[in-house]
Design a protein around this motif. Structure first.
Motif, PDB file in Angstrom:
ATOM      1  N   ASN A  17       0.831  -1.412   0.073  1.00 39.61           N
ATOM      2  CA  ASN A  17      -0.172  -0.082   0.042  1.00 39.61           C
ATOM      3  C   ASN A  17       1.038   1.093   0.091  1.00 39.61           C
ATOM      4  OD1 ASN A  17      -2.421  -1.682   0.278  1.00 39.61           O
ATOM      5  ND2 ASN A  17      -2.087  -1.535   2.514  1.00 39.61           N
ATOM      6  N   VAL A  18       0.470   2.330  -0.773  1.00 43.79           N
ATOM      7  CA  VAL A  18       1.267   3.521  -0.747  1.00 43.79           C
ATOM      8  C   VAL A  18       0.428   4.362  -0.043  1.00 43.79           C
ATOM      9  CG1 VAL A  18       2.506   5.320  -2.351  1.00 43.79           C
ATOM     10  CG2 VAL A  18       2.047   2.937  -3.014  1.00 43.79           C
ATOM     11  N   VAL A  19       1.349   5.120   0.921  1.00 45.41           N
ATOM     12  CA  VAL A  19       0.443   6.079   1.751  1.00 45.41           C
ATOM     13  C   VAL A  19       1.342   7.351   2.232  1.00 45.41           C
ATOM     14  CG1 VAL A  19       1.294   4.609   3.702  1.00 45.41           C
ATOM     15  CG2 VAL A  19      -0.700   6.139   4.169  1.00 45.41           C
ATOM     16  N   ALA A  20       0.711   8.325   2.084  1.00 48.26           N
ATOM     17  CA  ALA A  20       1.485   9.709   2.191  1.00 48.26           C
ATOM     18  C   ALA A  20       0.173  10.509   3.469  1.00 48.26           C
ATOM     19  CB  ALA A  20       1.402  10.530   0.977  1.00 48.26           C
ATOM     20  N   LYS A  21       1.116  11.350   4.230  1.00 46.33           N
ATOM     21  CA  LYS A  21       0.349  12.133   5.289  1.00 46.33           C
ATOM     22  C   LYS A  21       0.580  13.645   5.189  1.00 46.33           C
ATOM     23  CE  LYS A  21       2.308  11.799   9.479  1.00 46.33           C
ATOM     24  NZ  LYS A  21       2.611  11.274  10.652  1.00 46.33           N
ATOM     25  N   LEU A  63      -4.546  11.358   5.718  1.00 40.12           N
ATOM     26  CA  LEU A  63      -3.689  10.184   5.066  1.00 40.12           C
ATOM     27  C   LEU A  63      -4.373  10.023   3.624  1.00 40.12           C
ATOM     28  CD1 LEU A  63      -3.420   7.577   7.783  1.00 40.12           C
ATOM     29  CD2 LEU A  63      -1.725   9.425   7.228  1.00 40.12           C
ATOM     30  N   PHE A  64      -3.512   9.823   2.845  1.00 41.74           N
ATOM     31  CA  PHE A  64      -3.686   9.549   1.431  1.00 41.74           C
ATOM     32  C   PHE A  64      -3.253   8.210   1.183  1.00 41.74           C
ATOM     33  CE2 PHE A  64      -3.466  14.137   1.965  1.00 41.74           C
ATOM     34  CZ  PHE A  64      -4.649  14.413   1.373  1.00 41.74           C
ATOM     35  N   LEU A  65      -4.185   7.207   1.012  1.00 41.51           N
ATOM     36  CA  LEU A  65      -3.675   5.864   1.056  1.00 41.51           C
ATOM     37  C   LEU A  65      -4.224   5.123  -0.293  1.00 41.51           C
ATOM     38  CD1 LEU A  65      -2.934   3.161   2.770  1.00 41.51           C
ATOM     39  CD2 LEU A  65      -5.479   3.026   3.430  1.00 41.51           C
ATOM     40  N   ALA A  66      -3.405   4.714  -1.308  1.00 40.50           N
ATOM     41  CA  ALA A  66      -3.532   3.950  -2.319  1.00 40.50           C
ATOM     42  C   ALA A  66      -2.940   2.488  -1.951  1.00 40.50           C
ATOM     43  CB  ALA A  66      -2.644   4.459  -3.471  1.00 40.50           C
ATOM     44  N   VAL A  67      -4.256   1.665  -2.122  1.00 45.16           N
ATOM     45  CA  VAL A  67      -3.971   0.259  -1.526  1.00 45.16           C
ATOM     46  C   VAL A  67      -3.785  -0.753  -2.681  1.00 45.16           C
ATOM     47  CG1 VAL A  67      -5.354   0.586   0.506  1.00 45.16           C
ATOM     48  CG2 VAL A  67      -6.600  -0.176  -1.468  1.00 45.16           C
ATOM     49  N   THR A  68      -3.367  -1.794  -2.451  1.00 47.70           N
ATOM     50  CA  THR A  68      -3.307  -3.082  -3.387  1.00 47.70           C
ATOM     51  C   THR A  68      -4.079  -3.940  -3.399  1.00 47.70           C
ATOM     52  OG1 THR A  68      -1.621  -4.723  -4.178  1.00 47.70           O
ATOM     53  CG2 THR A  68      -1.862  -4.287  -1.562  1.00 47.70           C
ATOM     54  N   ALA A  69      -4.439  -4.956  -4.216  1.00 52.69           N
ATOM     55  CA  ALA A  69      -5.075  -6.077  -4.464  1.00 52.69           C
ATOM     56  C   ALA A  69      -6.581  -6.084  -4.121  1.00 52.69           C
ATOM     57  CB  ALA A  69      -4.308  -7.028  -3.361  1.00 52.69           C
ATOM     58  N   GLU A  70      -7.090  -4.747  -4.514  1.00 50.73           N
ATOM     59  CA  GLU A  70      -8.577  -4.731  -4.151  1.00 50.73           C
ATOM     60  C   GLU A  70      -9.147  -5.719  -5.293  1.00 50.73           C
ATOM     61  OE1 GLU A  70     -12.762  -2.969  -5.296  1.00 50.73           O
ATOM     62  OE2 GLU A  70     -11.072  -3.593  -6.664  1.00 50.73           O
ATOM     63  N   GLU A  71      -8.813  -5.515  -6.587  1.00 46.10           N
ATOM     64  CA  GLU A  71      -9.640  -6.778  -7.304  1.00 46.10           C
ATOM     65  C   GLU A  71      -9.256  -8.181  -7.021  1.00 46.10           C
ATOM     66  OE1 GLU A  71     -11.308  -5.187  -9.458  1.00 46.10           O
ATOM     67  OE2 GLU A  71     -10.404  -3.500 -10.366  1.00 46.10           O
ATOM     68  N   LYS A  72      -8.376  -8.518  -6.011  1.00 52.56           N
ATOM     69  CA  LYS A  72      -8.363  -9.812  -5.471  1.00 52.56           C
ATOM     70  C   LYS A  72      -9.103 -10.233  -4.181  1.00 52.56           C
ATOM     71  CE  LYS A  72      -5.444 -10.186  -8.960  1.00 52.56           C
ATOM     72  NZ  LYS A  72      -5.863 -11.009 -10.177  1.00 52.56           N
ATOM     73  N   GLY A  73      -9.949  -9.232  -3.834  1.00 56.98           N
ATOM     74  CA  GLY A  73     -10.603  -9.356  -2.572  1.00 56.98           C
ATOM     75  C   GLY A  73     -10.523  -8.428  -1.431  1.00 56.98           C
ATOM     76  N   LEU A  74     -10.184  -7.095  -2.057  1.00 60.00           N
ATOM     77  CA  LEU A  74      -9.975  -5.961  -0.964  1.00 60.00           C
ATOM     78  C   LEU A  74      -8.916  -6.331  -0.117  1.00 60.00           C
ATOM     79  CD1 LEU A  74     -13.960  -5.251   0.164  1.00 60.00           C
ATOM     80  CD2 LEU A  74     -12.518  -4.859  -2.019  1.00 60.00           C
ATOM     81  N   LEU A  75      -7.792  -6.911  -0.397  1.00 56.01           N
ATOM     82  CA  LEU A  75      -6.790  -7.375   0.407  1.00 56.01           C
ATOM     83  C   LEU A  75      -5.874  -6.477   1.104  1.00 56.01           C
ATOM     84  CD1 LEU A  75      -5.841 -10.524  -1.758  1.00 56.01           C
ATOM     85  CD2 LEU A  75      -7.398 -10.222   0.266  1.00 56.01           C
ATOM     86  N   GLY A  76      -5.634  -5.345   0.125  1.00 57.10           N
ATOM     87  CA  GLY A  76      -4.744  -4.095   0.694  1.00 57.10           C
ATOM     88  C   GLY A  76      -5.610  -3.600   1.615  1.00 57.10           C
TER      89      GLY A  76
END
Length: 577
Positions: free
Chosen positions: A327-331, A397-410
């Motif tokens: 997950n990519v996250v900035a503050k 926080l600005f949170l760009a998450v991984t693996a949403e397409e795989k089941g909201l995993l990020g």
């Protein structure tokens, strides 16, 4: 810690105080691409620099970058992930945002396990064998991290909708032991008719037309695991599912992921599967039952599981690999010393479906709308916040998450392994796809009126001269299908707005036509690419809207809350005691 809810009176007073000043101050934004969406008299003056910075040119630039062929569909654990994480990190650094991970980086590592299943499946019923063709007739995976999972000569039991919902007095299992058996179930909630009007559904049962979490496929497999079933098969129907079978087969017939766990997921049902309606009907007929008759019976509380005269044989061979995703996250740090350790989280998933080398011709699922556009909007909002003369009191926080397409995993990983305590996380605002068809007079509330964040949505929309619609497709359960849901499950109030439906200068059928066109032609297909007829002015309007809401939460004297009747309220209440 005391509960907090934002004060409508206080914010209204703020709007009035700034009204005269704003009316005397013309917009300094010279970008012709920025629609004059906000009424200056209704927007606090300090927000104008943030809102004026947002434009269609920047949105399109980010979408083009993230959906480029070079990014290969942004699949987790691929070159596309490396490029996506690099791009997002560089953009956050360019904006001067701090690393969001307390370890001093912009990345939260998410340990995933990749698995590619090679399934074989057949039924014996009525003295004959029914062989199924993968993936046109069915799909099947095993989330157990073992090389092979087998279901042999397993009894087949129809369990209706596969729902156990005590609050509705509903139990599709009725005490029947399904351990070691293959259960077949319907998608969505039990469609209980209204006793007074057969054309409607009973609003007191499973929220009527609206899908609850009991209707989601994820729940179906979770309850199957709890019940000890050997295999769980969902019958796909396009209407109740909310998407065509090709969406399922396209996603499930390739590499999938789950979060790495010490038990290697051995607590999951061994085989998770979907089957087409036609093949399901063939199975039921061969097994001595009538599918349509059983489906009708399944919408009553007195339904009991029905064993078919059939046996299931399913084998899934897994190719496994460990994937270190992120997950990519900035503050943006808050300005109030007492409140800067409380957080508003904007989220959106950077991933898509990657590349499928089995396809002829174009092999890349570019995911321009889903969700390069949402991440582009996230970046625009982040940039807007950096234009404020003084940051809001709370941190953002600005949170760009991984693996949403795989089941909201990020998002699931973040919500269960938060970088900042959930008790200090005041709200989540999620973005999954933007409005690409122009400006609207309205905005859509996804899900029901379940939290005070929806009240803020209405007030911010009113400041733009817009209205808020109820969810026009509540039966599709969109509230349970994107990353905010993982925050909600853990108790954090979460908002997920969608594009409006009343397009300026368009007829009343335009929205429905475009939505159906996107779902049937582009959703989770290689054709989800930038189109020449896009008009991102509405996406700018929505970016400004979400900025107004997040700013208000970050400045407010109270926390947002779940409303009475929300399935998430009890967890938040317990957390805040």
């Amino acid at each position: 810690m005391r509960n907090r809810v934002l004060s409508s009176v206080a914010f209204a007073a703020t709007l009035i105080l700034f009204a005269v000043a704003c009316m005397q101050t013309p917009s300094t934004n010279q970008n012709a691409n920025v629609p004059a969406t906000t009424t200056s008299a209704a927007i606090p003056a300090e927000l104008k620099p943030a809102l004026d910075s947002m434009n269609t040119t920047d949105l399109m630039q980010h979408i083009k970058a993230l959906s480029a062929d070079e990014f290969e569909g942004r699949g987790p654990g691929t070159k596309g992930e490396e490029l996506s994480v690099k791009y997002l990190t560089e953009q956050f650094q360019r904006l001067g945002l701090k690393p969001g991970n307390p370890d001093g980086t912009y990345v939260q590592k998410v340990p995933l396990a990749g698995f590619t299943g090679a399934p074989k499946a057949s039924f014996t019923a009525g003295g004959r064998t029914i062989d199924l063709k993968f993936p046109t007739d069915y799909v099947a995976v095993s989330r157990r991290f073992t090389p092979e999972s087998k279901v042999e000569n397993s009894d087949v039991v129809f369990v209706g909708y596969g729902v156990v919902a005590p609050e509705y007095g509903w139990d599709d299992y009725k005490g029947v032991d399904v351990r070691g058996k293959t259960i077949v179930m319907l998608i969505n909630d039990p469609a209980v008719p209204d006793g007074g009007d057969a054309t409607k559904l009973d609003e007191k049962m499973f929220k009527g037309k609206a899908m609850t979490y009991y209707g989601r496929w994820t729940y179906k497999y979770e309850i199957a695991s709890e019940k000890g079933a050997a295999a769980a098969i969902i019958v796909h129907e396009t209407g109740p599912a909310g998407y065509p079978y090709e969406v399922v087969s396209g996603s499930w017939s390739r590499e999938n992921f789950d979060i790495q766990k010490p038990d290697k997921n051995m607590g999951r049902v061994a085989v998770e599967s979907w089957i087409t309606t036609d093949r399901a009907k063939e199975l039921f007929t061969a097994g001595g039952q009538d599918f349509d008759a059983l489906k009708k019976a399944a919408v009553t509380k007195d339904f009991k599981p029905v064993t078919l005269n059939a046996k299931a044989n399913i084998e899934v061979k897994n190719t496994l690999r460990e994937v270190n995703s992120g997950n990519v996250v900035a503050k943006l740090e808050g300005s109030d010393p007492a409140l800067k350790n409380e957080y508003v989280v904007y989220s959106g998933h950077w991933d898509h479906l990657g590349r499928d080398p089995k396809l002829q011709g174009d092999q890349i699922f570019n995911g321009a709308i889903d969700n390069a556009s949402g991440v582009a909007q996230l970046l625009e909002i982040a940039e807007g916040f950096t234009k404020l003369a003084t940051p809001p009191k709370r941190s953002v926080l600005f949170l760009a998450v991984t693996a949403e397409e795989k089941g909201l995993l990020g998002s699931k990983y973040y919500a269960t392994n938060p970088l900042y305590p959930l008790i200090k996380t005041v709200a989540n605002i999620n973005i999954d796809g933007v409005n690409q068809w122009g400006r609207t007079k309205d905005v859509t509330m996804v899900g029901d009126d379940n939290s005070t964040l929806v009240d803020l949505l209405r007030e911010a929309a009113a400041a733009q001269g817009r209205t808020v619609n109820p969810d026009p497709e509540s039966e599709k359960g969109f509230y349970y299908r994107s990353d905010h849901f993982e925050f909600a499950k853990e108790g954090v109030p979460a908002l997920y707005p969608d594009a409006g439906t009343d397009y300026i200068g368009k007829d009343v059928n335009y929205s429905k036509q475009k939505r159906e066109e996107y779902t049937s032609k582009d959703y989770h297909k290689i054709t989800d690419e930038i189109k020449p007829d896009w008009d991102l002015a509405g996406a700018v309007d929505d970016a400004q809207l979400l900025t107004m809401i997040g700013y208000r939460v970050a400045q407010g004297d109270k926390y947002p809350e779940w409303k009475a009747g929300s399935e998430f309220k009890a967890k938040r209440d317990a957390m805040m005691k």
